[in-house]
Write a protein that holds these residues in place. Structure first.
Motif, PDB file in Angstrom:
ATOM      1  N   MET A  22       0.906  -1.214   0.023  1.00 51.73           N
ATOM      2  CA  MET A  22      -0.016   0.132  -0.279  1.00 51.73           C
ATOM      3  C   MET A  22       0.760   1.364   0.091  1.00 51.73           C
ATOM      4  O   MET A  22       0.643   2.219  -0.752  1.00 51.73           O
ATOM      5  N   ALA A  23       1.952   1.144   0.861  1.00 51.15           N
ATOM      6  CA  ALA A  23       2.863   2.402   0.819  1.00 51.15           C
ATOM      7  C   ALA A  23       3.479   2.544  -0.418  1.00 51.15           C
ATOM      8  O   ALA A  23       3.725   3.785  -0.711  1.00 51.15           O
ATOM      9  N   LYS A  24       3.958   1.579  -1.234  1.00 49.89           N
ATOM     10  CA  LYS A  24       4.571   1.829  -2.557  1.00 49.89           C
ATOM     11  C   LYS A  24       3.691   2.313  -3.262  1.00 49.89           C
ATOM     12  O   LYS A  24       4.053   3.422  -4.027  1.00 49.89           O
ATOM     13  N   LYS A  25       2.330   1.882  -3.385  1.00 53.24           N
ATOM     14  CA  LYS A  25       1.405   2.448  -4.368  1.00 53.24           C
ATOM     15  C   LYS A  25       1.351   4.269  -4.145  1.00 53.24           C
ATOM     16  O   LYS A  25       1.091   4.998  -4.924  1.00 53.24           O
ATOM     17  N   ILE A  26       0.880   4.293  -2.893  1.00 51.34           N
ATOM     18  CA  ILE A  26       0.780   5.786  -2.391  1.00 51.34           C
ATOM     19  C   ILE A  26       1.889   6.521  -2.881  1.00 51.34           C
ATOM     20  O   ILE A  26       2.052   7.675  -3.231  1.00 51.34           O
TER      21      ILE A  26
END
Length: 311
Positions: free
Chosen positions: A162-166
């Motif tokens: 999730m952090a990578k996408k955001i």
């Protein structure tokens, strides 16, 4: 938040580097700074290319047990300490730790007839056991570790995805929708996981986060089809970074040069190549893990020279 976090992981946070002492550096940096001149990597070592000679997990030689190894180190270290004490030398704990550190290196190299590179690979594989510090490339998920317990059902690997996408530019509300989570849950996830990283003195959470960040994580299917907007040229540059380590070194050198001239290096990369900080750091973490697991001092030296010499 992500820029500060990744700067801490990779040592690229300029302000923190100026303000903090290096006592919390990761073990891989410790290995780089502690080469021992008594080892010569130009020599030939009979076990160096024999993958069957070493345990795949611990990288200890298979011709002895870990208990035998520890007993030999203990014997040599205690003998040295006893001689020092007889001579009236008062040893502090850091001195004793250093004695054991050096004898572990000495015994491992002698018993395995190996190069310094192999010894350093072994040292990083066992950094948690010997030093209590995790090293990128050698950390595995441990369900018994309280710092790795899921938060609202989201484990560290999923949080990383999730952090990578955001971080790469996808709106967090779209990520939350894909994961069937309320935005408020993301806010809590993004508080608890970084807090655990800060509290974990072994760096296990931070290091495992970095390992996951360098992976594709395509198996988290809810996020597989959510991508940030990128130009075709930016996509080509990013793919080239992932497949050409020397191109990555060129961009890393350019980024650092920009910082040295008072510019925002991450912004310079984005403006000129269309690659944002999160995407750049994904590749950086991938290469860091590969470097540690396949430590080759000659190759590392060549790549660093390429980074600094490329105009």
């Amino acid at each position: 938040m992500f820029k500060k976090l990744f700067g801490s992981i990779l040592g690229n946070n300029e302000e923190e580097n100026k303000q903090q002492q290096p006592q919390n550096q990761h073990a891989s940096q410790h290995h780089e700074d502690n080469y021992d001149d008594e080892y010569d990597d130009d020599e030939n070592y009979e076990n160096e290319d024999d993958g069957d000679a070493y345990d795949p997990e611990t990288l200890h030689g298979k011709h002895y047990t870990i208990d035998q190894f520890n007993a030999e180190v203990e014997s040599r270290a205690k003998a040295w300490i006893a001689r020092e004490e007889r001579d009236g030398v008062k040893l502090e704990q850091k001195d004793i730790d250093n004695i054991y550190f050096n004898y572990r290196r000495e015994v491992y190299t002698a018993w395995n007839n190996c190069s310094q590179d192999q010894m350093l690979r072994w040292e990083m594989a066992n950094s948690m056991t010997h030093m209590g510090i995790a090293t990128s490339g050698f950390v595995k998920e441990d369900s018994s570790n309280p710092f790795l317990q899921p938060v609202h059902g989201i484990d560290l690997r999923t949080y990383t995805a999730m952090a990578k996408k955001i971080g790469s530019g996808v709106d967090y509300t779209l990520v939350c929708k894909a994961m069937n989570l309320e935005p408020a849950i993301w806010e809590e996830l993004n508080t608890v996981w970084p807090q655990r990283m800060a509290e974990d003195t072994s760096f296990t959470v931070t290091t495992l986060f970095g390992q996951y960040y360098g992976e594709s994580l395509d198996d988290i299917t809810q996020l597989a089809n959510i991508e940030p907007e990128m130009s075709d040229s930016a996509k080509e540059y990013l793919q080239k970074m992932k497949t050409d380590p020397y191109f990555y070194e060129e961009l890393e050198g350019a980024r650092q040069a920009a910082y040295n001239y008072g510019m925002d290096g991450a912004q310079w990369i984005l403006d000129n190549f269309g690659i944002n900080l999160a995407q750049f750091q994904e590749v950086a973490m991938m290469y860091m893990e590969d470097r540690n697991k396949n430590w080759n001092s000659n190759e590392i030296s060549q790549r660093l020279n390429h980074r600094t010499e490329k105009p």
